[in-house]
Design a protein around this motif. Structure first.
Motif, mmCIF file in Angstrom:
data_model
loop_
_atom_site.group_PDB
_atom_site.id
_atom_site.type_symbol
_atom_site.label_atom_id
_atom_site.label_comp_id
_atom_site.label_asym_id
_atom_site.label_seq_id
_atom_site.Cartn_x
_atom_site.Cartn_y
_atom_site.Cartn_z
ATOM 1 N N GLY A 121 0.784 -1.236 0.000
ATOM 2 C CA GLY A 121 0.000 0.000 0.000
ATOM 3 C C GLY A 121 0.808 1.274 0.000
ATOM 4 N N ASP A 147 2.094 3.018 -2.579
ATOM 5 C CA ASP A 147 1.627 3.962 -3.599
ATOM 6 C C ASP A 147 0.329 4.640 -3.164
ATOM 7 N N ASP A 148 -0.590 3.876 -2.606
ATOM 8 C CA ASP A 148 -1.853 4.443 -2.131
ATOM 9 C C ASP A 148 -1.599 5.431 -0.997
ATOM 10 N N ALA A 205 -0.233 8.647 -2.444
ATOM 11 C CA ALA A 205 -1.279 9.424 -3.118
ATOM 12 C C ALA A 205 -2.114 10.206 -2.115
ATOM 13 N N ARG A 206 -2.415 9.597 -0.988
ATOM 14 C CA ARG A 206 -3.210 10.286 0.033
ATOM 15 C C ARG A 206 -2.390 11.353 0.747
ATOM 16 N N ARG A 228 -1.544 3.984 9.218
ATOM 17 C CA ARG A 228 -1.235 2.755 8.484
ATOM 18 C C ARG A 228 -1.193 1.608 9.483
#
Length: 327
Positions: free
Chosen positions: A112, A114-115, A118-119, A128
């Motif tokens: 996760g 990349d996600d 992005a956020r 996380r």
């Protein structure tokens, strides 16, 4: 300029995209003195290349040596402790008997990263959650002030701008302050309605808003994790914004200018019905005295004072001044 946390994550994403194996190392607990705080991160690639830091360098050396000797072989996260014995403490540069505990997580496309990035680009504050048993990761909105938590088989870490800084004025000094503050995990916003100053603004990741500063202060709904810096030297822009900021829960409100100009500013603010208690919160002239002359040095002095206030360090200069007045 990215914060260390963001630099580590971006590097991990690039390594994964290039087909490298890598691990994310996070400080989860310390005993005694420690050169890096809980939450500090380091990433290590399959060839021993590292970014970030979890100690003064000795533990990094051991991690690098282990990867170069054995490669990255972990399939699941693992908790590792350094410095339990006096011999290990001496070897790893920890105080005698001190201990540092690390979570070492092998990263892959399903981690996760990349996600998460992005956020973070949207200036979100993210929690996380890592399942230490399975390696599964989930992302959630985090509350301001949340801390790293290790409970059972779940490790929760926080990522993103934990603090906000509103800078009034798009000057050269503002550019240096914005760059340094961004590296310190602040979400920085710059406001300047003056057309002549807005044209040359170019600080990646820091928006420049064309709005009246006092209106923006109200719109942002400043909280106890917000700071405001007035850097225009223009009372028409600074004073009304400072008035609203001093009435807010913002933990720091500062204004540039000489002692004489700040004394006049305080007189003007009193005419706006700013109370003595609110006015006492104004830091002006802004910054710690370090003999600074250049915009870069002044920016360092400003952020040093802001950091001291954020961390609850007593204002020794104000205390000494108050003691002199009462003597």
């Amino acid at each position: 300029m990215d914060s260390i946390d963001l630099e580590v994550l971006k590097t991990c994403a690039a390594w994964i995209a290039a087909g490298h194996r890598c691990e994310l190392v996070t400080v989860i607990k310390t005993w005694g003195s420690s050169p890096r705080p809980v939450g500090a991160t380091l990433a290590i690639r399959d060839d021993g290349t590292v970014v970030g830091s979890v100690s003064g360098g000795c533990i990094e050396d051991d991690l690098i040596d282990h990867v170069r000797t054995h490669g990255i072989v972990r399939e699941r996260p693992e908790i590792v402790s350094y410095g339990i014995s006096a011999d290990e403490a001496h070897r790893f540069g920890l105080p005698c008997g001190g201990t540092i505990e690390l979570a070492i997580e092998p990263l892959h496309a399903g981690s996760g990263v990349d996600d998460l990035l992005a956020r973070l680009e949207r200036h979100e504050l993210i929690e996380r959650r890592l399942d230490l048993k399975s390696g599964a990761v989930s992302l959630h909105a985090a509350a301001p002030g949340a801390a790293l938590v290790l409970g059972g088989e779940l490790l929760s870490t926080q990522h993103g701008p934990r603090w906000r800084l509103l800078i009034i004025g798009a000057s050269q000094l503002s550019r240096f302050v914005a760059q340094i503050a961004t590296a310190m995990d602040y979400h920085v916003i710059v406001c300047d309605p003056r057309e002549d100053y807005r044209g040359g603004w170019n600080v990646p990741g820091v928006p420049l808003l064309h709005a009246m500063p006092d209106d923006l202060v109200l719109e942002l709904q400043l909280d106890s994790r917000s700071a405001v810096l007035a850097l225009t030297h223009d009372p028409k822009l600074d004073d009304l914004a400072l008035m609203e900021a001093l009435r807010s829960p913002a933990f720091y409100v500062g204004a540039i200018g000489s002692r004489a100009n700040n004394a006049k500013r305080r007189e003007r603010l009193q005419q706006f019905d700013v109370t003595p208690q609110q006015l006492a919160r104004l830091h002006g002239p802004v910054g710690l005295y370090i003999g600074s002359k250049t915009p870069a040095e002044i920016a360092i002095s400003i952020l040093a004072e802001l950091t001291a206030v954020k961390n609850g360090v007593p204002d020794t200069l104000q205390i000494a001044h108050a003691q002199a007045l009462s003597a």
